[in-house]
Motif scaffolding. Structure first.
Motif, PDB file in Angstrom:
ATOM      1  N   LEU A  93      38.448  40.554   2.918  1.00 25.05           N
ATOM      2  CA  LEU A  93      37.989  40.670   1.535  1.00 25.05           C
ATOM      3  C   LEU A  93      36.521  41.068   1.504  1.00 25.05           C
ATOM      4  O   LEU A  93      35.686  40.405   2.119  1.00 25.05           O
ATOM      5  CB  LEU A  93      38.175  39.343   0.800  1.00 25.05           C
ATOM      6  N   LEU A  94      36.192  42.135   0.779  1.00 24.23           N
ATOM      7  CA  LEU A  94      34.788  42.519   0.643  1.00 24.23           C
ATOM      8  C   LEU A  94      34.011  41.465  -0.140  1.00 24.23           C
ATOM      9  O   LEU A  94      32.825  41.277   0.077  1.00 24.23           O
ATOM     10  CB  LEU A  94      34.659  43.886  -0.041  1.00 24.23           C
ATOM     11  N   ARG A  95      34.671  40.806  -1.067  1.00 26.58           N
ATOM     12  CA  ARG A  95      34.066  39.713  -1.823  1.00 26.58           C
ATOM     13  C   ARG A  95      34.898  38.464  -1.571  1.00 26.58           C
ATOM     14  O   ARG A  95      35.895  38.235  -2.259  1.00 26.58           O
ATOM     15  CB  ARG A  95      34.030  40.029  -3.315  1.00 26.58           C
ATOM     16  N   PRO A  96      34.494  37.663  -0.585  1.00 31.05           N
ATOM     17  CA  PRO A  96      35.284  36.466  -0.260  1.00 31.05           C
ATOM     18  C   PRO A  96      35.389  35.532  -1.462  1.00 31.05           C
ATOM     19  O   PRO A  96      34.502  35.474  -2.300  1.00 31.05           O
ATOM     20  CB  PRO A  96      34.485  35.802   0.863  1.00 31.05           C
ATOM     21  N   GLN A  97      36.484  34.797  -1.504  1.00 30.09           N
ATOM     22  CA  GLN A  97      36.695  33.844  -2.577  1.00 30.09           C
ATOM     23  C   GLN A  97      35.747  32.663  -2.384  1.00 30.09           C
ATOM     24  O   GLN A  97      35.387  32.316  -1.266  1.00 30.09           O
ATOM     25  CB  GLN A  97      38.140  33.368  -2.567  1.00 30.09           C
ATOM     26  N   PHE A  98      35.333  32.050  -3.491  1.00 31.43           N
ATOM     27  CA  PHE A  98      34.465  30.877  -3.411  1.00 31.43           C
ATOM     28  C   PHE A  98      35.324  29.660  -3.146  1.00 31.43           C
ATOM     29  O   PHE A  98      36.186  29.297  -3.942  1.00 31.43           O
ATOM     30  CB  PHE A  98      33.674  30.700  -4.713  1.00 31.43           C
ATOM     31  N   ASN A  99      35.129  29.060  -1.986  1.00 27.17           N
ATOM     32  CA  ASN A  99      35.813  27.814  -1.651  1.00 27.17           C
ATOM     33  C   ASN A  99      34.904  27.041  -0.698  1.00 27.17           C
ATOM     34  O   ASN A  99      33.773  27.454  -0.436  1.00 27.17           O
ATOM     35  CB  ASN A  99      37.205  28.061  -1.054  1.00 27.17           C
ATOM     36  N   LEU A 100      35.380  25.929  -0.179  1.00 25.96           N
ATOM     37  CA  LEU A 100      34.553  25.083   0.677  1.00 25.96           C
ATOM     38  C   LEU A 100      34.073  25.831   1.922  1.00 25.96           C
ATOM     39  O   LEU A 100      32.933  25.665   2.349  1.00 25.96           O
ATOM     40  CB  LEU A 100      35.338  23.825   1.067  1.00 25.96           C
ATOM     41  N   LYS A 101      34.938  26.686   2.481  1.00 26.89           N
ATOM     42  CA  LYS A 101      34.563  27.421   3.696  1.00 26.89           C
ATOM     43  C   LYS A 101      33.495  28.480   3.431  1.00 26.89           C
ATOM     44  O   LYS A 101      32.708  28.789   4.309  1.00 26.89           O
ATOM     45  CB  LYS A 101      35.786  28.118   4.296  1.00 26.89           C
ATOM     46  N   THR A 102      33.482  29.045   2.226  1.00 26.10           N
ATOM     47  CA  THR A 102      32.544  30.138   1.938  1.00 26.10           C
ATOM     48  C   THR A 102      31.394  29.713   1.027  1.00 26.10           C
ATOM     49  O   THR A 102      30.606  30.552   0.606  1.00 26.10           O
ATOM     50  CB  THR A 102      33.289  31.317   1.292  1.00 26.10           C
TER      51      THR A 102
END
Length: 153
Positions: A93-102
């Motif tokens: 993903l060029l724009r990673p999803q916002f979650n705990l890992k990111t």
């Protein structure tokens, strides 16, 4: 006239270049539009900072074809993205999803800005103004001698 032609060529060179080959394009315009929208947000695993839509790499071509096959098979946009993320990880993903890992990836710029502002504030606050004192009598006399020598010289 030459200037107009040169400007048109310049504008054409600034237009985004898509690497999608004609044999990859789907017959259904709605599916092709979905495919283009999805592929613009997917990272080429070879080029890394290009979307698969813009990359000429063989892997990017394979991913574009896979994406289109999934759309033709009836997958929703979310299902296609989930399939590719499961297969290649969130790095695709060029724009990673916002979650705990990111979270750190997304919050790092703001955190660094705040830390930098705090450090700058502390450094500038600790600085003491340098007291400027007048010249001593000897220094004043030396300055006058230098100035008068400069006028006479």
């Amino acid at each position: 006239m030459r200037i107009v032609v040169a400007l048109l060529l310049l504008l054409l060179s600034l237009a985004p270049v898509h690497a999608v080959a004609p044999d990859e394009v789907l017959d259904d315009p709605a599916l092709e539009t979905r495919a283009r929208a999805l592929s613009a947000g997917l990272r080429c695993m070879v080029c890394q900072n290009q979307s698969i839509d813009d990359s000429d790499a063989p892997l990017a071509r394979d991913l574009r074809i896979l994406l289109r096959e999934r759309l033709v098979a009836g997958d929703s946009d979310e299902e296609v993205i989930a399939f590719l993320v499961d297969r290649y990880g969130e790095f695709i993903l060029l724009r990673p999803q916002f979650n705990l890992k990111t979270a750190l990836l997304w919050l790092a710029p703001a955190i660094l800005l705040v830390v930098g502002a705090i450090i700058a504030f502390g450094v500038f606050r600790r600085r003491r103004p340098v007291a400027v004192s007048g010249l001593s009598g000897d220094e004043e006399a030396e300055l006058q001698r230098i100035l008068s020598d400069g006028k006479n010289g």
